[in-house]
Scaffold this motif. Sequence first.
Motif, short mmCIF file in Angstrom:
data_model
loop_
_atom_site.label_atom_id
_atom_site.label_comp_id
_atom_site.label_asym_id
_atom_site.label_seq_id
_atom_site.Cartn_x
_atom_site.Cartn_y
_atom_site.Cartn_z
N SER A 96 0.85 -0.98 -0.07
CA SER A 96 0.61 -0.39 0.14
C SER A 96 0.63 1.31 -0.06
O SER A 96 2.20 1.03 -0.36
CB SER A 96 -0.85 -0.52 1.22
N ASN A 147 -1.85 -6.71 -5.87
CA ASN A 147 -2.31 -6.30 -4.51
C ASN A 147 -1.15 -4.62 -3.98
O ASN A 147 -0.60 -4.90 -3.70
CB ASN A 147 -2.05 -7.63 -3.45
N HIS A 148 -2.03 -3.91 -4.59
CA HIS A 148 -1.79 -2.19 -4.23
C HIS A 148 -2.66 -1.66 -3.00
O HIS A 148 -2.50 -0.26 -2.96
CB HIS A 148 -1.38 -1.22 -5.59
N ARG A 149 -3.43 -2.72 -2.33
CA ARG A 149 -4.43 -1.66 -1.54
C ARG A 149 -4.25 -2.64 -0.50
O ARG A 149 -5.36 -3.17 0.30
CB ARG A 149 -5.30 -2.23 -2.11
N LYS A 151 -4.50 -3.79 3.11
CA LYS A 151 -3.93 -3.36 4.32
C LYS A 151 -3.97 -4.47 5.43
O LYS A 151 -3.50 -5.63 5.76
CB LYS A 151 -6.18 -3.69 4.63
#
Length: 254
Positions: A96, A147-149, A151
């Motif tokens: 992220s 996956n650049h989000r 959490k």
Amino acid sequence: MAHNSDFDTPLVELPPSGYVYQTGWRLATTDIDAHMRLRLDGVARYIQEVGAEHLADAQLADVHPHWIVLRTVIDVIEPIELPSDITFRRWCAALSTRWCNMRVQLEGSAGGRIETEGFWLCVNKDTLTPSRLTEDCVARFGSTTDNHRLKWRRWLSEPIINGHQIRFPLRRTDIDPFEHVNNTIYWHGVLEAVNQVPALADLANAPYRAVLEYRSPIKFGEPVTIRFDQCDDGTHMEFVVDDDVRAAALVRKL
């Protein structure tokens, strides 16, 4: 006691393309156990050093020099035994704007394979608050994942109610430049607790997963106790200072 289902999530495979850093060195005699196998604390030290090399290789060591690992996952598929050279491969599994999941694969020249993943938080060394990754860092690390989000959420949250306890005295050599206990030192405590559990006596003979999650820092001089309890899903541990849980761990067979 139940654990979060995330604990069972398989680690991502080595990507076919993108920025994968590779290095290697010989298994050190100081990092083996009584059975000549690489210990968990040795694995933690190695993946920390590989991470430092990776940042230097990416020309990011001066840009983002300070990181805190919030979770480390170690899957011992097959132990790496002395004598052996170890090949390390490190790549980003998800990220992220302020943190990333970094995979490190360890393969022994004489056999043995260990898969790891660390949730690394980029921090400002003065405030210890999250620091935003540069666009260049995101581009380089992001080349191995879609996956650049990413959490953050805890995998280990169930408290130990009625467990065993052992003291975990600290040494000055356990302290890092932030004046906190270095993340590799917690693994010494994990091994101490594991060796108190008869059911895990043969742990090294089977594939197993060990997870350690950081909650808040431990400073030199604080009285540390390790609580641990054997349940159906493995051995749960907590590093406690005056009933305040500073870290949690879980070890079980895969």
